[in-house]
Design a protein around this motif. Structure first.
Motif, PDB file in Angstrom:
ATOM      1  N   THR A 290      29.509  17.552  20.880  1.00 12.38           N
ATOM      2  CA  THR A 290      28.626  16.561  21.500  1.00 12.38           C
ATOM      3  C   THR A 290      27.570  16.070  20.522  1.00 12.38           C
ATOM      4  O   THR A 290      27.333  16.668  19.476  1.00 12.38           O
ATOM      5  N   SER A 291      26.935  14.956  20.890  1.00 12.70           N
ATOM      6  CA  SER A 291      25.779  14.374  20.186  1.00 12.70           C
ATOM      7  C   SER A 291      26.107  13.836  18.804  1.00 12.70           C
ATOM      8  O   SER A 291      25.733  12.731  18.452  1.00 12.70           O
ATOM      9  N   LEU A 292      26.791  14.628  17.972  1.00 13.93           N
ATOM     10  CA  LEU A 292      27.078  14.193  16.616  1.00 13.93           C
ATOM     11  C   LEU A 292      28.244  13.211  16.585  1.00 13.93           C
ATOM     12  O   LEU A 292      29.284  13.459  17.190  1.00 13.93           O
ATOM     13  N   THR A 293      28.070  12.134  15.876  1.00 10.96           N
ATOM     14  CA  THR A 293      29.173  11.210  15.638  1.00 10.96           C
ATOM     15  C   THR A 293      29.682  11.437  14.224  1.00 10.96           C
ATOM     16  O   THR A 293      28.953  11.218  13.254  1.00 10.96           O
ATOM     17  N   ILE A 294      30.905  11.904  14.106  1.00  9.47           N
ATOM     18  CA  ILE A 294      31.502  12.132  12.791  1.00  9.47           C
ATOM     19  C   ILE A 294      32.336  10.900  12.463  1.00  9.47           C
ATOM     20  O   ILE A 294      33.310  10.577  13.151  1.00  9.47           O
ATOM     21  N   GLU A 295      31.929  10.208  11.439  1.00  8.83           N
ATOM     22  CA  GLU A 295      32.502   8.891  11.134  1.00  8.83           C
ATOM     23  C   GLU A 295      33.986   8.957  10.780  1.00  8.83           C
ATOM     24  O   GLU A 295      34.425   9.846  10.055  1.00  8.83           O
ATOM     25  N   GLY A 296      34.746   7.995  11.301  1.00  8.84           N
ATOM     26  CA  GLY A 296      36.125   7.781  10.867  1.00  8.84           C
ATOM     27  C   GLY A 296      37.170   8.685  11.492  1.00  8.84           C
ATOM     28  O   GLY A 296      38.331   8.656  11.092  1.00  8.84           O
TER      29      GLY A 296
ATOM     30  N   GLU B 102      17.121  18.144  22.664  1.00 10.09           N
ATOM     31  CA  GLU B 102      18.485  18.291  22.163  1.00 10.09           C
ATOM     32  C   GLU B 102      18.810  19.773  22.010  1.00 10.09           C
ATOM     33  O   GLU B 102      17.970  20.549  21.547  1.00 10.09           O
ATOM     34  N   PRO B 103      20.023  20.205  22.353  1.00  5.71           N
ATOM     35  CA  PRO B 103      20.346  21.632  22.252  1.00  5.71           C
ATOM     36  C   PRO B 103      20.554  22.146  20.833  1.00  5.71           C
ATOM     37  O   PRO B 103      20.525  23.346  20.616  1.00  5.71           O
ATOM     38  N   ARG B 104      20.772  21.240  19.845  1.00  2.00           N
ATOM     39  CA  ARG B 104      21.051  21.706  18.480  1.00  2.00           C
ATOM     40  C   ARG B 104      20.173  20.976  17.470  1.00  2.00           C
ATOM     41  O   ARG B 104      19.930  19.777  17.578  1.00  2.00           O
ATOM     42  N   ARG B 105      19.760  21.725  16.419  1.00  2.00           N
ATOM     43  CA  ARG B 105      18.876  21.156  15.397  1.00  2.00           C
ATOM     44  C   ARG B 105      19.540  20.019  14.636  1.00  2.00           C
ATOM     45  O   ARG B 105      18.920  19.002  14.356  1.00  2.00           O
ATOM     46  N   ILE B 106      20.811  20.220  14.277  1.00  2.00           N
ATOM     47  CA  ILE B 106      21.496  19.192  13.486  1.00  2.00           C
ATOM     48  C   ILE B 106      21.576  17.880  14.257  1.00  2.00           C
ATOM     49  O   ILE B 106      21.416  16.796  13.694  1.00  2.00           O
ATOM     50  N   ALA B 107      21.790  17.969  15.574  1.00  2.00           N
ATOM     51  CA  ALA B 107      21.842  16.762  16.396  1.00  2.00           C
ATOM     52  C   ALA B 107      20.468  16.118  16.491  1.00  2.00           C
ATOM     53  O   ALA B 107      20.343  14.889  16.412  1.00  2.00           O
TER      54      ALA B 107
ATOM     55  N   SER C  90       4.154  11.499  13.809  1.00  2.00           N
ATOM     56  CA  SER C  90       2.851  10.952  13.412  1.00  2.00           C
ATOM     57  C   SER C  90       2.135  10.472  14.661  1.00  2.00           C
ATOM     58  O   SER C  90       2.664  10.541  15.775  1.00  2.00           O
ATOM     59  N   SER C  91       0.957   9.947  14.476  1.00  2.00           N
ATOM     60  CA  SER C  91       0.186   9.431  15.612  1.00  2.00           C
ATOM     61  C   SER C  91       0.854   8.205  16.227  1.00  2.00           C
ATOM     62  O   SER C  91       0.571   7.831  17.361  1.00  2.00           O
ATOM     63  N   ARG C  92       1.765   7.565  15.452  1.00  9.76           N
ATOM     64  CA  ARG C  92       2.471   6.378  15.959  1.00  9.76           C
ATOM     65  C   ARG C  92       3.752   6.724  16.712  1.00  9.76           C
ATOM     66  O   ARG C  92       4.374   5.856  17.324  1.00  9.76           O
ATOM     67  N   THR C  93       4.148   7.983  16.699  1.00  7.30           N
ATOM     68  CA  THR C  93       5.448   8.366  17.276  1.00  7.30           C
ATOM     69  C   THR C  93       5.462   8.160  18.785  1.00  7.30           C
ATOM     70  O   THR C  93       4.616   8.687  19.514  1.00  7.30           O
ATOM     71  N   GLN C  94       6.460   7.392  19.244  1.00 11.69           N
ATOM     72  CA  GLN C  94       6.630   7.117  20.671  1.00 11.69           C
ATOM     73  C   GLN C  94       7.837   7.867  21.251  1.00 11.69           C
ATOM     74  O   GLN C  94       7.859   8.157  22.446  1.00 11.69           O
ATOM     75  N   LEU C  95       8.822   8.131  20.406  1.00 14.14           N
ATOM     76  CA  LEU C  95      10.028   8.854  20.830  1.00 14.14           C
ATOM     77  C   LEU C  95      10.185  10.068  19.927  1.00 14.14           C
ATOM     78  O   LEU C  95      10.319   9.932  18.710  1.00 14.14           O
ATOM     79  N   GLU C  96      10.135  11.234  20.525  1.00 14.81           N
ATOM     80  CA  GLU C  96      10.181  12.477  19.756  1.00 14.81           C
ATOM     81  C   GLU C  96      11.369  13.319  20.218  1.00 14.81           C
ATOM     82  O   GLU C  96      11.482  13.632  21.404  1.00 14.81           O
ATOM     83  N   ILE C  97      12.249  13.662  19.276  1.00 13.40           N
ATOM     84  CA  ILE C  97      13.411  14.497  19.581  1.00 13.40           C
ATOM     85  C   ILE C  97      13.042  15.938  19.233  1.00 13.40           C
ATOM     86  O   ILE C  97      12.629  16.219  18.106  1.00 13.40           O
ATOM     87  N   VAL C  98      13.177  16.846  20.195  1.00 10.15           N
ATOM     88  CA  VAL C  98      12.751  18.227  19.977  1.00 10.15           C
ATOM     89  C   VAL C  98      13.864  19.196  20.374  1.00 10.15           C
ATOM     90  O   VAL C  98      14.780  18.857  21.112  1.00 10.15           O
ATOM     91  N   THR C  99      13.748  20.412  19.875  1.00  5.62           N
ATOM     92  CA  THR C  99      14.708  21.459  20.213  1.00  5.62           C
ATOM     93  C   THR C  99      14.065  22.826  20.004  1.00  5.62           C
ATOM     94  O   THR C  99      12.854  22.935  19.813  1.00  5.62           O
TER      95      THR C  99
END
Length: 821
Positions: free
Chosen positions: A276-282, A55-60, A91-100
């Motif tokens: 992008t990426s962030l969904t701002i509710e409402g 992901e290009p941004r930490r907040i996302a 953790s050792s169980r992590t299968q999907l890791e989001i990095v930036t």
């Protein structure tokens, strides 16, 4: 999640991933590509091994990981985790890791085979971050040479697939549409004289009274956001006002993203971080200023320049899409439709406008000696990479043969950018006390306080426990200390060494005051810098500047700095001090002088006059004189200034044509190229004033380029009446032309130049040559504001024509009687 549009293509997408190791997914805003697809891919079993998503941004990265984990009924760090700079939840169980933050690049460097990883997902690739471009180039080489089973999935909302297929020629291409809710786009263009925060605040107030739903407003930077927030609070709008930009802490950012309380509305004032990426509710309403702040690296000065410019069409589309997530929405653009159509489809990727020091050290460590050996969507420029090598050499990270030094080999394990890595490693070699101080400086630079110039004051607040980011600062400093096998102690930070250790990172930004208490400084790299004279730091004789930005044609503005005890510098960092024999022109004495100088780059610490050598080069001495005095030392005429401005505008509007740089900074840096050949027979500064500078600049431009400039950026424009009007050019501004309104009758659209890419701003004048209207959209003016102008002008100038259909009337500069005679 099941109603997301990505569901329609999910079966074919999973089949493509099973059959191919390269997939391009184009999915519009709101399709679910960043959340639903990675979750389903994890559950499908189509990938053998861990899935890493960049992901290009930490907040996302944080929010996507938290959202997917919650949808799976788990906590972050279980099957779904994330890693960003200074924070890890895996953790050792992590299968999907989001990095930036370059973490994927570091993973590739440490293990090019990516052992245990089955797929890499590049999310929001259209943002074209430097990290994403670098990681994709490395991953493609790893896939070809080491891991033909590694799956690469590149996802984008707006990027043309053709841009990607040149590096992924065999990729399966899948496209998903976004939500079906329509967004009504309206144009309410600002005039050049309008104040953005005030105009934006009024638009927001008007929409809140006429429309339902919460509102998202896009502004170029934090300064404009804070001003609009202040105006809305003064007007007491009935809505919760939230801010969203990069420097806010995580809690404040989350407040902007969360839905408004029941029965309340929300106004979110954001930078392009919310595109992008962030969904701002409402959100149902979007107001788009059409502007963004972008940092562009100046190759000659080594300083970035903050430029406020218009967004690309892709960004405008992304911004509008934020209004259609939950129901039919409305997007109001504070610019004209013609301006939208004139903007490029995609923005300039970061790799073409940034400091490439970090990329260069990654390339060297990767073993890439020729940048063309890797597959790039846009290859980095060779000149920028050469400049980066020079900086890395000065930072002691590479040697003269562009090989990594022992310091350079250690950079990757620190996880900081090259300047700060050099500072930490050189400080470590000086001992525990110096390293402790360097760790504090590094943390303070990475977690900057807004509107605080003096890093000493930030340190004081940290030590007193009143710094808003004290926890993050301590965590980061200790994390870096652990990597250097050191124990960080905040109480042991030595304030007198702050400027000294910062100079390890910024030797080119050591600065000396030009005059007592002026706030004007000369940097070691020869560039000028300004400190607000209300700041105490403006009284310091020497500074180490850690953050500055070029905000205009002159000096840069200093945003972060530390005082430097120049007497201590030789003890800790004598490598920056050099002895030179200098021959230069002395204008006061009217002759050459020679001296032995102790210098730090352009800064002279000590000077002793010595006899002038018999073979002294007068021409080069005069060149040095001009570099010190500026272009005003020459016969700098209005014609020369106008030519330079046109060429600089051409560089901005038609960069593919490779124009020579003609900003003052560039011309001063290239005096040997364009001025010295014209100085035959010149032996005094007085004779320089008689040189034909306009002719020298024309020769520097070249005959072919002169013809192109006259064709694409002409000095004058023949308007509809036949009159020849001068076009005014200014760097950073649209071209402008003043003309009587009647002389534009019959013109249906605004005239354009620069191969049609730039609409000329028209200053429409009354018969008495007074301004009536400023517009870059003539068609919109005829259909709108002209009616009011016509009503007023008919009474004031009845002898002149004021037709009801100006688009089909004869253009003229005459009165009605003169026309009929």
């Amino acid at each position: 999640m099941s109603q997301l549009p990505i569901e329609e293509v999910l079966p074919s997408l999973l089949v493509a991933i099973s059959e191919s190791n390269q997939v391009i997914l184009k999915a519009a805003t709101g399709a679910g590509k960043s959340t639903h697809f990675p979750a389903k891919l994890m559950e499908s079993g189509a990938v053998s091994g861990k899935i890493i998503m960049l992901e290009p941004r930490r907040i996302a990265a944080r929010n996507i990981a938290m959202y997917i984990a919650s949808q799976c009924g788990e906590s972050v760090g279980d099957r779904v985790g994330y890693r960003v700079r200074g924070e890890s939840k895996v953790s050792s169980r992590t299968q999907l890791e989001i990095v930036t933050e370059g973490i994927l690049t570091r993973m590739l460097q440490e293990d090019p085979e990516l052992t245990g990883v089955g797929a890499l997902i590049f999310d929001e690739f259209h943002e074209r971050s430097l990290h994403a471009d670098t990681a994709l180039a490395f991953a493609l080489e790893s896939q070809e040479a080491l891991r033909d089973d590694l799956k690469l999935i590149v996802m984008s909302a707006t990027l043309d697939a053709n841009d990607l297929t040149k590096v992924l020629p065999n990729a399966h291409f899948i496209e998903s549409q976004g939500r079906s809710y329509p967004v009504d786009v309206r144009y309410e263009p600002m005039l050049p004289s309008d104040n953005l925060p005030l105009f934006m605040a009024k638009q927001i107030e008007r929409l809140l009274t006429r429309e339902t739903g919460s509102l998202l407003a896009f502004l170029p930077g934090a300064g404009a956001i804070l001003r609009v927030a202040e105006l809305l609070q003064q007007s007491e709008v009935d809505a919760q006002i939230c801010l969203l930009y990069g420097q806010l802490d995580f809690k404040a950012q989350q407040m902007a993203i969360q839905p408004a309380k029941a029965g309340q509305r929300k106004v979110v004032l954001a930078t392009n971080i919310a595109e992008t990426s962030l969904t701002i509710e409402g959100i149902r309403l979007v107001v788009d200023s059409g502007l963004e702040n972008q940092s562009r690296f100046d190759l000659k000065t080594g300083v970035s320049r903050l430029e406020q410019g218009r967004i690309a069409q892709s960004s405008a589309i992304q911004r509008a899409g934020r209004a259609g997530r939950i129901e039919p929405g409305l997007c109001v653009r504070l610019y004209s439709e013609s301006q939208f159509n004139q903007q490029p489809e995609q923005g300039t990727p970061e790799i073409l406008r940034s400091d490439l020091a970090a990329l260069q050290i990654e390339l060297i460590r990767w073993g890439c000696h020729d940048v063309s050996d890797l597959a790039w969507v846009d290859a980095p420029k060779t000149t920028h990479l050469q400049q980066a090598k020079a900086l890395l050499n000065r930072l002691q990270l590479i040697d003269d043969q562009s090989r990594l030094t022992p310091f350079g080999l250690q950079v990757h394990r620190l996880g900081v950018e090259p300047r700060l890595a050099s500072m930490l490693l050189q400080s470590q070699a000086q001992g525990s006390e110096v390293l402790n101080t360097a760790l504090a400086v590094c943390a303070l630079i990475e977690e900057p306080e807004r509107n605080e110039l003096d890093l000493r004051l930030s340190l004081h607040r940290w030590q007193q426990g009143s710094h808003s980011r004290k926890g993050a600062l301590s965590q980061r400093a200790q994390s870096l200390a652990n990597r250097l096998e050191h124990r960080f102690r905040l109480t042991r930070v030595e304030e007198s060494l702050l400027g000294i250790v910062a100079a390890f990172a910024y030797p080119d930004r050591i600065a000396s005051t030009r005059s007592v208490s002026s706030g004007q400084y000369l940097l070691a790299n020869g560039h000028g810098a300004t400190v607000n004279d209300q700041q105490k730091l403006a009284d310091e004789p020497f500074l180490t500047i850690v953050d500055l930005m070029r905000t205009g044609q002159g000096s840069s503005q200093v945003f972060k700095a530390l005082p430097l005890d120049i007497s201590l510098l030789p003890t800790f960092n004598d490598a920056v001090i050099e002895q030179q024999h200098v021959v230069e022109w002395d204008d006061n004495k009217g002759r050459l002088i020679a001296s032995e100088q102790t210098r730090i780059g352009a800064i002279v610490l000590q000077s002793r006059e010595v006899p002038v050598p018999a073979d002294a080069d007068v021409g080069m001495a005069l060149i040095g004189y001009v570099q010190r005095r500026g272009l005003s030392a020459l016969n700098w005429t209005q014609a020369a200034e106008e030519l330079a401005q046109r060429v600089e505008c051409a560089r901005c509007w038609l960069p593919e044509e490779n124009w020579p740089a003609m900003s003052e900074t560039e011309l001063l840096a290239e005096l040997e190229t364009w001025l010295l050949p014209y100085m035959h027979g010149i032996s005094t500064a007085k004779q320089l004033q008689k040189l034909d500078i306009f002719g020298a600049l024309q020769a520097y431009l070249g005959w072919d380029k002169q013809q192109q400039l006259d064709e694409w950026l002409p000095t004058h424009l023949v308007v509809a009446s036949g009159g020849r009007k001068k076009i005014r050019y200014q760097v950073g501004e649209a071209p402008m032309l003043s003309v009587k309104l009647q002389e534009m009758f019959g013109e249906k659209t605004s005239p354009t130049i620069a191969r049609g890419t730039q609409a000329i701003v028209l200053e429409l004048l009354s018969p008495a040559q007074r301004p009536l209207q400023i517009t870059r959209d003539l068609a919109a003016f005829w259909q709108g504001a002209y009616k009011e102008v016509q009503k007023e002008m008919k009474g004031r100038y009845p002898k002149h024509p004021w037709p009801d259909d100006p688009m089909n009337h004869q253009a003229t500069s005459k009165t009605k009687r003169q026309l009929n005679s």
